[in-house]
Design an enzyme around this catalytic site. Structure first.
Site, PDB file in Angstrom:
ATOM      1  N   ARG A 184      11.179  27.718   7.882  1.00 40.14           N
ATOM      2  CA  ARG A 184      10.220  28.482   7.121  1.00 40.14           C
ATOM      3  C   ARG A 184       9.044  28.849   7.513  1.00 40.14           C
ATOM      4  NH1 ARG A 184      12.459  29.050   1.283  1.00 40.14           N
ATOM      5  NH2 ARG A 184      11.800  27.571   1.582  1.00 40.14           N
ATOM      6  N   ASP A 208      19.333  39.725   2.333  1.00 42.76           N
ATOM      7  CA  ASP A 208      18.214  40.325   3.379  1.00 42.76           C
ATOM      8  C   ASP A 208      18.378  41.104   3.962  1.00 42.76           C
ATOM      9  OD1 ASP A 208      17.681  38.699   4.523  1.00 42.76           O
ATOM     10  OD2 ASP A 208      16.105  38.123   3.632  1.00 42.76           O
ATOM     11  N   LYS A 254      14.607  43.016   1.010  1.00 39.76           N
ATOM     12  CA  LYS A 254      13.761  42.055  -0.203  1.00 39.76           C
ATOM     13  C   LYS A 254      12.430  42.359   0.303  1.00 39.76           C
ATOM     14  CE  LYS A 254      13.992  37.692   0.871  1.00 39.76           C
ATOM     15  NZ  LYS A 254      14.389  36.719   0.706  1.00 39.76           N
ATOM     16  N   ASP A 274       0.746  -1.350   0.055  1.00 39.58           N
ATOM     17  CA  ASP A 274      -0.100   0.098  -0.344  1.00 39.58           C
ATOM     18  C   ASP A 274       0.918   1.392   0.003  1.00 39.58           C
ATOM     19  OD1 ASP A 274       1.453  -0.036   2.732  1.00 39.58           O
ATOM     20  OD2 ASP A 274      -0.580  -0.322   3.299  1.00 39.58           O
ATOM     21  N   GLY A 275       2.372   0.875  -0.346  1.00 42.46           N
ATOM     22  CA  GLY A 275       3.064   2.383  -0.200  1.00 42.46           C
ATOM     23  C   GLY A 275       3.447   3.011   1.026  1.00 42.46           C
ATOM     24  N   ARG A 285       9.292  40.012   0.104  1.00 38.13           N
ATOM     25  CA  ARG A 285       8.171  39.056  -0.764  1.00 38.13           C
ATOM     26  C   ARG A 285       6.771  39.042  -0.817  1.00 38.13           C
ATOM     27  NH1 ARG A 285       9.742  33.717  -1.561  1.00 38.13           N
ATOM     28  NH2 ARG A 285      11.800  33.908  -1.043  1.00 38.13           N
TER      29      ARG A 285
HETATM   30  C1  R5P Z   1      13.885  34.385   3.593  1.00 44.47           C
HETATM   31  O1  R5P Z   1      13.600  34.886   4.219  1.00 44.47           O
HETATM   32  C2  R5P Z   1      15.320  33.317   2.976  1.00 44.47           C
HETATM   33  O2  R5P Z   1      16.583  33.752   3.439  1.00 44.47           O
HETATM   34  C3  R5P Z   1      15.582  32.977   2.039  1.00 44.47           C
HETATM   35  O3  R5P Z   1      15.823  34.118   1.252  1.00 44.47           O
HETATM   36  C4  R5P Z   1      14.533  32.532   1.517  1.00 44.47           C
HETATM   37  O4  R5P Z   1      13.824  31.706   1.752  1.00 44.47           O
HETATM   38  C5  R5P Z   1      15.078  32.148  -0.583  1.00 44.47           C
HETATM   39  O5  R5P Z   1      13.737  31.263  -0.803  1.00 44.47           O
HETATM   40  P1  R5P Z   1      13.981  31.127  -2.632  1.00 44.47           P
HETATM   41  O6  R5P Z   1      15.253  30.257  -2.876  1.00 44.47           O
HETATM   42  O7  R5P Z   1      12.789  30.820  -2.992  1.00 44.47           O
HETATM   43  O8  R5P Z   1      13.905  32.873  -2.484  1.00 44.47           O
END
Ligand code: R5P
Length: 277
Positions: A87, A157, A181, A33-34, A183
């Site tokens: 993270r 960052d 930075k 079943d894996g 995101r």
């Molecule tokens: C985030 O703050 C981490 O320090 C990395 O900069 C980040 O997780 C890198 O992720 P990616 O390569 O997907 O941009």
């Protein structure tokens, strides 16, 4: 004894040499079943389970290895060279889990203590219900660098500038600075240039992890006329096309450690882990 997870065999073998403790030969089986099954045949006073949780399957394997090790040893230590889900250390929206906390709680049930290498935030250790020790491997990132001209060590960052400074200090020369930075999503990252002059200099970009490579690619795009560009990180996850993205962005070489075993894993964190055991 050192009990290696299947994704961490190199670092486990290196740790076995560092500590002069034998490597267990874990055995693996899979049911129709894996579902998977592991076996740790050896016994010892102390079992050090070494497993980077690089995937959901690696998490399940770790829990099984811990449970098996508990049957065979008095003391179980869990080494997470790379801790997956670290993270996700907060709920980004109402109704979401704090995944790092959920993983830490599960891992805590099978161990007497935890050792992990450069988690994204050191505070992730507080999620474990057993003692947790952080290993800082940043200084080792200078080891594979070639001789540099007018070196500039940059983090993408402000929160990673400590890593850039640690690599600069270990290299023994150069300036350290960082980018700003923002995101916007998993793959949409905006980087604003630092004031540092990059023209005619060797630039070393330093981060804790390269996952999709978006952050590093954007940072490289901001550099003006560098001589050479090197990229280094503790955890070279390099998911999907990340390595190609970095090549396209113009990087001269990528270096990482063996917390995640990849072709770019030029440095072992085993000596730094051994110091904490
Ligand atoms: C985030 O703050 C981490 O320090 C990395 O900069 C980040 O997780 C890198 O992720 P990616 O390569 O997907 O941009």
């Amino acid at each position: 004894m050192i009990v290696p997870g299947s994704a961490s065999q190199e670092v486990a073998a290196a740790l076995s040499r560092e500590l002069d403790e034998p490597l267990a030969a874990a055995e693996y089986d899979r049911f129709a079943d894996g579902e998977t099954l592991v076996r740790v045949p050896e016994t010892a006073e102390r079992a050090i389970v070494v497993a980077s949780t690089v995937s959901d399957a690696a998490h399940v394997e770790l829990l099984q290895l811990q449970d098996a090790a508990r049957e065979q040893a008095e003391e179980v230590v869990t080494v997470l060279p790379y801790m997956g889900y670290a993270r996700q250390d907060r709920a980004f929206e109402a109704g979401q889990p704090v995944s790092a906390r959920a993983m830490a709680r599960a891992i805590s049930t099978g161990t007497d203590r935890v050792v992990t290498v450069n988690p994204h935030e050191g505070s992730v250790c507080d999620f474990f219900e057993t003692p947790c020790t952080v290993v800082d491997a940043a200084g080792r990132l200078a080891e594979p660098l070639p001789s540099l001209s007018e070196p500039l060590f940059l983090s993408p960052d402000a929160s990673a500038v400590d890593l850039a400074e640690a690599v600069r200090d270990a290299y023994g020369a150069g300036e350290a600075d960082y980018f700003e930075k923002d995101r916007h999503s998993d793959t949409d990252v905006e980087i604003r240039p630092s004031d540092a002059n990059t023209a005619n200099r060797d630039v070393v970009l330093v981060d804790d992890i390269i996952a999709t490579g978006s952050t590093m690619s954007m940072a490289i795009a901001q550099l003006s006329e560098p001589t050479r560009v090197f990229v280094t990180c503790v955890h070279p996850m390099l998911a999907a096309n990340a390595r190609s993205k970095l090549a396209t962005a113009g990087v001269d070489a990528v270096y990482g450690t063996d917390t995640i075993e990849r072709a770019v894993s030029a440095v072992s964190v085993a000596p730094a882990i051994a110091d904490k055991l």
